[in-house]
Design a protein around this motif. Structure first.
Motif, PDB file in Angstrom:
ATOM      1  N   SER A 108       0.813  -1.223   0.000  1.00  0.00           N
ATOM      2  CA  SER A 108       0.000   0.000   0.000  1.00  0.00           C
ATOM      3  C   SER A 108       0.845   1.272   0.000  1.00  0.00           C
ATOM      4  CB  SER A 108      -0.928   0.020   1.218  1.00  0.00           C
ATOM      5  OG  SER A 108      -1.895  -0.984   1.112  1.00  0.00           O
ATOM      6  N   ASP A 157       4.447  -8.426   0.105  1.00  0.00           N
ATOM      7  CA  ASP A 157       3.513  -9.255  -0.658  1.00  0.00           C
ATOM      8  C   ASP A 157       4.096  -9.569  -2.027  1.00  0.00           C
ATOM      9  OD1 ASP A 157       1.165  -9.420   1.120  1.00  0.00           O
ATOM     10  OD2 ASP A 157       1.210  -7.245   0.953  1.00  0.00           O
ATOM     11  N   HIS A 162       5.249 -12.742   2.341  1.00  0.00           N
ATOM     12  CA  HIS A 162       3.987 -13.438   2.075  1.00  0.00           C
ATOM     13  C   HIS A 162       3.994 -13.822   0.601  1.00  0.00           C
ATOM     14  CE1 HIS A 162      -0.714 -12.982   1.931  1.00  0.00           C
ATOM     15  NE2 HIS A 162      -0.313 -14.210   1.718  1.00  0.00           N
ATOM     16  N   GLN A 199      -9.195  -4.013  -0.052  1.00  0.00           N
ATOM     17  CA  GLN A 199     -10.451  -4.748  -0.230  1.00  0.00           C
ATOM     18  C   GLN A 199     -11.245  -4.789   1.081  1.00  0.00           C
ATOM     19  OE1 GLN A 199     -10.109  -8.381  -2.936  1.00  0.00           O
ATOM     20  NE2 GLN A 199      -8.049  -8.289  -2.073  1.00  0.00           N
ATOM     21  N   GLY A 226      -7.714  -6.231   4.869  1.00  0.00           N
ATOM     22  CA  GLY A 226      -8.859  -5.492   5.389  1.00  0.00           C
ATOM     23  C   GLY A 226      -8.783  -5.141   6.868  1.00  0.00           C
ATOM     24  N   VAL A 227      -7.609  -5.300   7.460  1.00  0.00           N
ATOM     25  CA  VAL A 227      -7.484  -5.001   8.894  1.00  0.00           C
ATOM     26  C   VAL A 227      -7.454  -3.485   9.102  1.00  0.00           C
ATOM     27  CG1 VAL A 227      -5.978  -5.200  10.921  1.00  0.00           C
ATOM     28  CG2 VAL A 227      -6.264  -7.162   9.370  1.00  0.00           C
ATOM     29  N   ALA A 259      -1.478  -4.644   8.124  1.00  0.00           N
ATOM     30  CA  ALA A 259      -2.380  -3.571   7.680  1.00  0.00           C
ATOM     31  C   ALA A 259      -1.731  -2.818   6.531  1.00  0.00           C
ATOM     32  CB  ALA A 259      -2.698  -2.620   8.830  1.00  0.00           C
ATOM     33  N   GLY A 260      -2.484  -2.652   5.447  1.00  0.00           N
ATOM     34  CA  GLY A 260      -1.987  -1.942   4.272  1.00  0.00           C
ATOM     35  C   GLY A 260      -2.675  -0.604   4.110  1.00  0.00           C
TER      36      GLY A 260
HETATM   37  C1  DX5 Z   1      -3.532  -9.016   0.036  1.00  0.00           C
HETATM   38  C2  DX5 Z   1      -2.190  -8.820   0.716  1.00  0.00           C
HETATM   39  C3  DX5 Z   1      -2.282  -7.947   1.900  1.00  0.00           C
HETATM   40  C4  DX5 Z   1      -2.808  -6.569   1.550  1.00  0.00           C
HETATM   41  C5  DX5 Z   1      -3.060  -5.782   2.781  1.00  0.00           C
HETATM   42  O1  DX5 Z   1      -3.381  -9.808  -1.052  1.00  0.00           O
HETATM   43  O2  DX5 Z   1      -1.672 -10.055   1.142  1.00  0.00           O
HETATM   44  O3  DX5 Z   1      -1.066  -7.907   2.611  1.00  0.00           O
HETATM   45  O4  DX5 Z   1      -1.964  -5.878   0.694  1.00  0.00           O
HETATM   46  O5  DX5 Z   1      -3.685  -4.601   2.396  1.00  0.00           O
HETATM   47  P1  DX5 Z   1      -5.046  -4.140   3.085  1.00  0.00           P
HETATM   48  O6  DX5 Z   1      -4.755  -4.002   4.566  1.00  0.00           O
HETATM   49  O7  DX5 Z   1      -5.365  -2.859   2.416  1.00  0.00           O
HETATM   50  O8  DX5 Z   1      -6.062  -5.206   2.836  1.00  0.00           O
END
Ligand code: DX5
Ligand code: ZN
Length: 222
Positions: free
Chosen positions: A10, A38, A69, A149, A177-178, A196-197
């Motif tokens: 993000s 990610d 991840h 999302q 989504g956190v 958290a993004g």
């Molecule tokens: C989703 C990723 C998450 C995401 C988090 O595919 O694994 O790490 O970027 O972003 P937010 O918090 O906006 O959902």
């Protein structure tokens, strides 16, 4: 204490180095416990991000542990590259492999913590066959692929079920989504790590937002 991990997906990719350096120098309450990366390959998820070189180069700017991840097919191809980038923990999707125990052993052999991520529609039942070896579970609050999302509320129930059934040695994290609205419920359900993004970066001040999230979680814990 709950560990907080900003998802750099993000953040602006034009200034990733500055962002990591700012987190590194932040006061303790605003300093992340981990930095979440990610990796997406355009096959396992319908999006492309970056490879391990990005982590390797950013590694020089911070001592904060790196949390990779892997949202990729053939995750076994990337384990050694993560180790070369001095990643602390590698999380792989159970949906991306037919040989989960072998993959987790490959990660641990490199001295990294091995995590398993579950998509929202993947049952906890798949973890039964990993047993006591599971060190970290990442419960997805969205279908992976994009930040920003909408959080699926059933995630809270899934975290509670995971916490009730997994050994205490397995840490549970939540990703996707956190935000400040669901963080306390997730922690009460058993999450000890939150990614958290968009909720951290979209307001333009991730350090202050992380600090506020930490305070909200701390207040909810007591
Ligand atoms: C989703 C990723 C998450 C995401 C988090 O595919 O694994 O790490 O970027 O972003 P937010 O918090 O906006 O959902
Ligand atoms: Zn993630």
């Amino acid at each position: 204490m709950v560990a907080l991990a900003p998802s750099l997906l993000s953040a602006s990719f034009a200034t990733l180095g500055e962002t990591v350096a700012a987190f590194e120098d932040a006061e303790p309450a605003a300093r992340p416990d981990l930095l979440h990366f990610d990796l997406m390959d355009g096959h396992f998820v319908p999006n492309l991000t970056f490879g391990t070189k990005v982590m390797q180069d950013l590694r020089e700017l911070s001592t904060i542990p790196f949390d990779a991840h892997l949202m990729v097919e053939n995750p076994e191809h990337y384990i050694d590259l993560c180790a070369a980038a001095s990643v602390e923990r590698v999380t792989v999707h159970t949906e991306a492999t037919h040989q989960l125990p072998r993959l987790l052993a490959q990660i641990r052999k490199q001295g990294m913590v091995a995590g398993v991520a579950l998509n929202p529609a993947t049952s906890l039942e798949t973890l039964r066959w990993v047993g006591e070896d599971l060190q970290f579970l990442l419960v997805m609050g969205v279908d992976p692929g994009f930040s920003g999302q909408h959080f699926l509320p059933q995630t809270i129930e899934k975290v509670a079920a995971a916490r009730a059934n997994l050994p205490k040695t397995c840490t549970i994290g939540v990703d996707g989504g956190v935000d400040a609205n669901n963080a306390v419920d997730l922690v009460r359900a058993g999450a000890a790590m939150l990614v958290a993004g968009s909720s951290l970066f979209d307001g333009g001040n991730p350090l202050e937002t992380l600090k506020a999230l930490r305070n909200a979680v701390k207040a909810g814990e007591s």
